[in-house]
Design a protein around this motif. Structure first.
Motif, PDB file in Angstrom:
ATOM      1  N   GLY A   1     -11.579  -1.708  -4.631  1.00 21.89           N
ATOM      2  CA  GLY A   1     -10.170  -1.731  -4.966  1.00 21.89           C
ATOM      3  C   GLY A   1      -9.914  -2.712  -6.076  1.00 21.89           C
ATOM      4  O   GLY A   1     -10.816  -3.149  -6.784  1.00 21.89           O
TER       5      GLY A   1
ATOM      6  N   ILE B   1      -8.960  -1.096 -10.659  1.00 24.59           N
ATOM      7  CA  ILE B   1      -9.835  -0.011 -10.250  1.00 24.59           C
ATOM      8  C   ILE B   1     -10.394   0.668 -11.503  1.00 24.59           C
ATOM      9  O   ILE B   1      -9.661   0.888 -12.481  1.00 24.59           O
TER      10      ILE B   1
ATOM     11  N   PHE C   1      -2.070   0.791  -6.957  1.00 29.63           N
ATOM     12  CA  PHE C   1      -2.977   0.174  -6.001  1.00 29.63           C
ATOM     13  C   PHE C   1      -2.932  -1.328  -6.224  1.00 29.63           C
ATOM     14  O   PHE C   1      -3.195  -1.799  -7.335  1.00 29.63           O
TER      15      PHE C   1
ATOM     16  N   GLU D   1     -15.413   2.993  -2.867  1.00 29.47           N
ATOM     17  CA  GLU D   1     -14.883   2.609  -4.182  1.00 29.47           C
ATOM     18  C   GLU D   1     -14.174   1.267  -4.064  1.00 29.47           C
ATOM     19  O   GLU D   1     -13.380   1.056  -3.157  1.00 29.47           O
TER      20      GLU D   1
ATOM     21  N   GLY E   1      -3.910  -5.371  -5.433  1.00 29.22           N
ATOM     22  CA  GLY E   1      -4.907  -6.298  -4.956  1.00 29.22           C
ATOM     23  C   GLY E   1      -4.329  -7.168  -3.846  1.00 29.22           C
ATOM     24  O   GLY E   1      -3.143  -7.056  -3.522  1.00 29.22           O
TER      25      GLY E   1
ATOM     26  N   ARG F   1       0.858  -1.193   0.000  1.00 35.25           N
ATOM     27  CA  ARG F   1       0.000   0.000   0.000  1.00 35.25           C
ATOM     28  C   ARG F   1       0.885   1.231   0.000  1.00 35.25           C
ATOM     29  O   ARG F   1       1.816   1.325   0.801  1.00 35.25           O
TER      30      ARG F   1
END
Lengths: 109, 113
Positions: free
Chosen positions: B3, B26, B103, B1, B105, A45
């Motif tokens: 991911g 996304i 981003f 939203e 998963g 992240r």
């Protein structure tokens, strides 16, 4: 992209400030310094990204000196939930992230 | 939203069998990445897509790995045949334009027996 070097592991206690330093001696002019965090069984992240001087967000601060050969991620008042692996990366417009081994931070009560 | 979505989360197969992983990025993210992560190591890029075009597949072992991103949205990564050394976590990520963050998963953990 620059190769980065960071400590393999660090220990801390709840409430302390943690500083993780990363070396990137060969960083390119157009590389940004980016830090990612990864918890077990999850993908990395994004935490913070900067080019030089200081960047601060709600999670961390990033300090990059003028020569940009190193950077320091600062986590204020860590909690148990900050136990994770932290990756320092050089990042440019090509979009390619090259992860190293990362720093495994362990926060103890 | 929502991911980045990946499936399955876990897969156990015998060696020499085929396996496929699916990723839905996304919404609106044109760039899609597949990474491989071995235990105790950082993720390694396998392939990067800009829309439906593979713009960087230099690290993809093309003798047994293949990937596609039809219509520039979701993507599939395939291994055929799988080998013991392919046991790892396969991560998918997506990003918007420019310097945007990636981003990730949750990954698919593959075990080859």
């Amino acid at each position: 992209l620059a190769k980065t070097t960071q400590p393999i592991s660090m220990d801390s206690y709840e409430g302390q400030e943690v500083n993780i330093t990363c070396s990137h001696n060969n960083i390119a002019t157009n590389d940004y310094i980016t830090w990612y965090q990864q918890f077990p069984s999850q993908g990395p992240r994004f935490i913070i990204q900067g080019y030089k001087t200081k960047v601060t967000n709600e999670v961390a601060s990033l300090f990059i000196p003028a020569d940009r050969k190193s950077s320091t991620l600062s986590l204020p008042r860590v909690s148990l939930s900050d136990t994770a692996v932290y990756y320092c990366l050089g990042y440019n417009q090509g979009g390619k992230l090259i992860f190293g081994q990362g720093t495994e931070l362990s926060v103890k009560p | 939203e929502a991911g980045v979505v990946q499936s399955p989360r876990y897969k156990i197969i015998e060696k020499k069998q085929p396996v496929a992983f699916w990723c839905n990025p996304i919404s609106g993210h044109n760039t899609l990445y597949w990474y491989l992560q071995n235990l105790g190591q950082g993720p390694e890029l396998l392939i990067r897509y800009e829309n439906e075009e593979a713009v960087d597949d230099s690290q993809l072992p093309k003798d047994r790995f293949s990937a596609e991103r039809l219509k520039g949205v979701d993507s599939t990564l395939k291994i055929q045949p799988a080998e013991l050394g392919d046991s790892a976590v396969y991560l998918c990520a997506s990003s918007g334009d420019g310097y945007n963050e990636q981003f990730f998963g949750p990954g698919t953990r593959l075990t080859v027996l």
